[in-house]
Design an enzyme around this catalytic site. Structure first.
Site, PDB file in Angstrom:
ATOM      1  N   LYS A  91     -15.399  -5.971  -3.831  1.00 54.99           N
ATOM      2  CA  LYS A  91     -16.446  -5.584  -4.774  1.00 54.99           C
ATOM      3  C   LYS A  91     -16.316  -4.094  -5.081  1.00 54.99           C
ATOM      4  O   LYS A  91     -15.851  -3.352  -4.222  1.00 54.99           O
ATOM      5  CB  LYS A  91     -17.859  -5.903  -4.242  1.00 54.99           C
ATOM      6  CG  LYS A  91     -18.178  -5.386  -2.845  1.00 54.99           C
ATOM      7  CD  LYS A  91     -18.320  -3.949  -2.520  1.00 54.99           C
ATOM      8  CE  LYS A  91     -19.144  -3.045  -3.324  1.00 54.99           C
ATOM      9  NZ  LYS A  91     -19.290  -1.693  -2.654  1.00 54.99           N
ATOM     10  N   SER A 138       0.859  -1.166   0.000  1.00 55.70           N
ATOM     11  CA  SER A 138       0.000   0.000   0.000  1.00 55.70           C
ATOM     12  C   SER A 138       0.898   1.219   0.000  1.00 55.70           C
ATOM     13  O   SER A 138       1.964   1.194   0.620  1.00 55.70           O
ATOM     14  CB  SER A 138      -0.868  -0.028   1.272  1.00 55.70           C
ATOM     15  OG  SER A 138      -2.109   0.579   1.066  1.00 55.70           O
ATOM     16  N   ASP A 144     -21.811   2.180  -6.060  1.00 61.12           N
ATOM     17  CA  ASP A 144     -20.888   1.502  -5.140  1.00 61.12           C
ATOM     18  C   ASP A 144     -21.681   0.803  -4.029  1.00 61.12           C
ATOM     19  O   ASP A 144     -21.512  -0.399  -3.825  1.00 61.12           O
ATOM     20  CB  ASP A 144     -19.840   2.467  -4.574  1.00 61.12           C
ATOM     21  CG  ASP A 144     -18.930   1.757  -3.574  1.00 61.12           C
ATOM     22  OD1 ASP A 144     -18.007   1.047  -4.012  1.00 61.12           O
ATOM     23  OD2 ASP A 144     -19.191   1.858  -2.358  1.00 61.12           O
TER      24      ASP A 144
HETATM   25  P1  NAP Z   1     -10.389   3.534   0.597  1.00 69.06           P
HETATM   26  O1  NAP Z   1     -10.084   3.421   2.054  1.00 69.06           O
HETATM   27  O2  NAP Z   1     -10.642   4.873   0.012  1.00 69.06           O
HETATM   28  O3  NAP Z   1      -9.257   2.844  -0.296  1.00 69.06           O
HETATM   29  C1  NAP Z   1      -8.532   1.703   0.086  1.00 69.06           C
HETATM   30  C2  NAP Z   1      -7.054   1.943  -0.124  1.00 69.06           C
HETATM   31  O4  NAP Z   1      -6.746   1.838  -1.504  1.00 69.06           O
HETATM   32  C3  NAP Z   1      -6.597   3.341   0.256  1.00 69.06           C
HETATM   33  O5  NAP Z   1      -6.389   3.459   1.641  1.00 69.06           O
HETATM   34  C4  NAP Z   1      -5.321   3.495  -0.545  1.00 69.06           C
HETATM   35  O6  NAP Z   1      -4.206   2.993   0.189  1.00 69.06           O
HETATM   36  C5  NAP Z   1      -5.571   2.619  -1.751  1.00 69.06           C
HETATM   37  N1  NAP Z   1      -5.798   3.505  -2.903  1.00 69.06           N
HETATM   38  C6  NAP Z   1      -6.598   4.586  -2.952  1.00 69.06           C
HETATM   39  N2  NAP Z   1      -6.503   5.180  -4.146  1.00 69.06           N
HETATM   40  C7  NAP Z   1      -5.628   4.453  -4.850  1.00 69.06           C
HETATM   41  C8  NAP Z   1      -5.078   4.572  -6.135  1.00 69.06           C
HETATM   42  N3  NAP Z   1      -5.391   5.600  -6.928  1.00 69.06           N
HETATM   43  N4  NAP Z   1      -4.206   3.639  -6.548  1.00 69.06           N
HETATM   44  C9  NAP Z   1      -3.838   2.635  -5.753  1.00 69.06           C
HETATM   45  N5  NAP Z   1      -4.310   2.482  -4.489  1.00 69.06           N
HETATM   46  C10 NAP Z   1      -5.190   3.382  -4.054  1.00 69.06           C
HETATM   47  O7  NAP Z   1     -11.623   2.624   0.197  1.00 69.06           O
HETATM   48  P2  NAP Z   1     -12.397   1.475   0.986  1.00 69.06           P
HETATM   49  O8  NAP Z   1     -13.604   2.057   1.616  1.00 69.06           O
HETATM   50  O9  NAP Z   1     -11.475   0.653   1.801  1.00 69.06           O
HETATM   51  O10 NAP Z   1     -12.929   0.658  -0.284  1.00 69.06           O
HETATM   52  C11 NAP Z   1     -12.078  -0.111  -1.076  1.00 69.06           C
HETATM   53  C12 NAP Z   1     -12.912  -1.137  -1.836  1.00 69.06           C
HETATM   54  O11 NAP Z   1     -13.651  -1.902  -0.882  1.00 69.06           O
HETATM   55  C13 NAP Z   1     -13.944  -0.490  -2.772  1.00 69.06           C
HETATM   56  O12 NAP Z   1     -14.056  -1.229  -3.949  1.00 69.06           O
HETATM   57  C14 NAP Z   1     -15.233  -0.547  -1.974  1.00 69.06           C
HETATM   58  O13 NAP Z   1     -16.375  -0.634  -2.807  1.00 69.06           O
HETATM   59  C15 NAP Z   1     -15.030  -1.835  -1.186  1.00 69.06           C
HETATM   60  N6  NAP Z   1     -15.821  -1.860   0.055  1.00 69.06           N
HETATM   61  C16 NAP Z   1     -15.816  -0.809   0.937  1.00 69.06           C
HETATM   62  C17 NAP Z   1     -16.624  -0.853   2.054  1.00 69.06           C
HETATM   63  C18 NAP Z   1     -16.644   0.267   3.078  1.00 69.06           C
HETATM   64  O14 NAP Z   1     -17.480   0.236   3.984  1.00 69.06           O
HETATM   65  N7  NAP Z   1     -15.755   1.236   3.023  1.00 69.06           N
HETATM   66  C19 NAP Z   1     -17.439  -1.940   2.278  1.00 69.06           C
HETATM   67  C20 NAP Z   1     -17.378  -3.010   1.421  1.00 69.06           C
HETATM   68  C21 NAP Z   1     -16.566  -2.960   0.304  1.00 69.06           C
HETATM   69  P3  NAP Z   1      -2.747   3.656  -0.010  1.00 69.06           P
HETATM   70  O15 NAP Z   1      -2.911   5.135  -0.084  1.00 69.06           O
HETATM   71  O16 NAP Z   1      -1.984   3.202   1.193  1.00 69.06           O
HETATM   72  O17 NAP Z   1      -2.228   3.069  -1.299  1.00 69.06           O
END
Ligand code: NAP
Length: 307
Positions: free
Chosen positions: A90, A36, A168
């Site tokens: 997802k 990450s 989403d």
């Molecule tokens: P998030 O915290 O915004 O993103 C996850 C991580 O991905 C970030 O902390 C970042 O880590 C990395 N990232 C962000 N932008 C990036 C980029 N441009 N290139 C490469 N890495 C990047 O999102 P999240 O809520 O965890 O969601 C991630 C996935 O899980 C999505 O597909 C979402 O639909 C799914 N999801 C989320 C939830 C929820 O409640 N949040 C629930 C179920 C599923 P680094 O900056 O350390 O690289």
């Protein structure tokens, strides 16, 4: 059998909320590394890129890819090309074709690919499927309305092309719908885009099946106050309400099924199962409906959205 050595890529909200606790409680997995740009997990070897991680940690058997969907394909391709099993958060990708490509690569490499749909593992979903299978369904109304400011603060990717906007969360509803209802297709949709964003803030979608079953879905990110994640079916055996994102099932107002939520532990049990069986689990039906909504839907521009 020794545990599956697992690595996580994209350490963010969902990893901390769900993946880490579920992996810690599952003896089939041992977390050995993360990749990450900023996120790390205490006590676990961390890298800033998947390439560096795969080079340095040859013992990795499988990777969970938890970054936003627009950035998942490259990582998945690298992991599968290196012979690793892959768990996709997802939605499994930004396009149908890229996921189909990954599926073909997984088959060629003899690796397992898992397109995970966490809401399908919500407690009431199987009971709802059994109920609907035992009666005649007359109509279905899906209401998925939540406050984007509360659930997705500062997530720029979600508003960019490929981030899906209100789909989403809406795709979670579609992952349940495609599991418990007959095969459907979209007949019309209206997508509302804030004038300053590339992804919709609301969607109103009509589906039907081959026999004309009407299904209406309303997704909206502007809901303040009570949040709604409900699927309501009118049937010959009464009204079924699958509420709270699949957690509670009621028939004619009587709660018939409610159990503690176990979505992510169930996903990791399923991932271990397919790795052991040497198979993949990739159902693109929810993502296909989203693609169809973008293809068939009318676009309406609405007031700009600011965090
Ligand atoms: P998030 O915290 O915004 O993103 C996850 C991580 O991905 C970030 O902390 C970042 O880590 C990395 N990232 C962000 N932008 C990036 C980029 N441009 N290139 C490469 N890495 C990047 O999102 P999240 O809520 O965890 O969601 C991630 C996935 O899980 C999505 O597909 C979402 O639909 C799914 N999801 C989320 C939830 C929820 O409640 N949040 C629930 C179920 C599923 P680094 O900056 O350390 O690289």
């Amino acid at each position: 059998m020794s545990p599956i050595n697992l690595a996580i890529v994209g350490v963010g909200k969902i990893v901390r909320d769900q993946h880490l606790p579920s992996i810690a409680k599952n003896a089939d997995f041992k977390l050995v590394a993360t990749a990450s740009r900023h996120g790390t997990v205490e006590g676990i070897n961390s890298y800033t890129t998947i390439e560096a991680m795969l080079d340095a940690e040859p013992s990795i058997d499988a990777v969970s890819l938890c970054m936003p969907p627009q950035y998942r394909y490259e990582a998945a391709y690298k992991a599968l090309a290196a012979g690793k099993h892959v768990f996709l958060e997802k939605p499994p990708g930004a396009t149908l074709s890229e996921v189909a490509d990954l599926e073909a690569l997984a088959a060629k490499q003899g690796a397992s690919l898992f397109a995970s749909w966490h809401s399908r593992y919500a407690p009431g979903v199987e009971a709802a499927k059994a109920f609907l299978g035992s009666t005649t369904i007359k109509s279905v109304h899906v209401i998925w309305k939540e406050d984007v400011r509360h659930w997705h603060p500062n997530q720029d990717w979600i508003w960019q092309a490929g981030g899906l906007g209100v789909f989403d969360p809406g795709i979670n509803a579609l992952s349940i719908v495609t599991h418990i209802l007959p095969r459907l297709f979209i007949t019309g949709a209206v997508l509302e885009f804030p004038e300053n964003r590339d992804a919709p803030i609301a969607a109103d979608i009509h589906f039907r099946d081959a026999d004309g079953l009407p299904v209406h879905a309303e997704f909206d990110w502007r809901q303040t106050g009570k949040q709604s994640w409900d699927i309501v079916a009118e049937t010959a055996a009464g009204q079924m309400v699958l509420a709270e994102g699949g957690a509670k099932l009621s028939i004619d107002g009587t709660l018939t099924f409610a159990e503690p939520e176990q979505e992510y532990p169930s996903l990791y049990r399923r991932f271990a199962e397919i790795v052991k069986a040497g198979t993949s689990d990739v159902d693109l039906a929810p993502l296909r409906h989203v693609a169809d909504a973008f293809m068939l839907g009318k676009r309406k521009f609405v007031e700009a959205f600011h965090d």
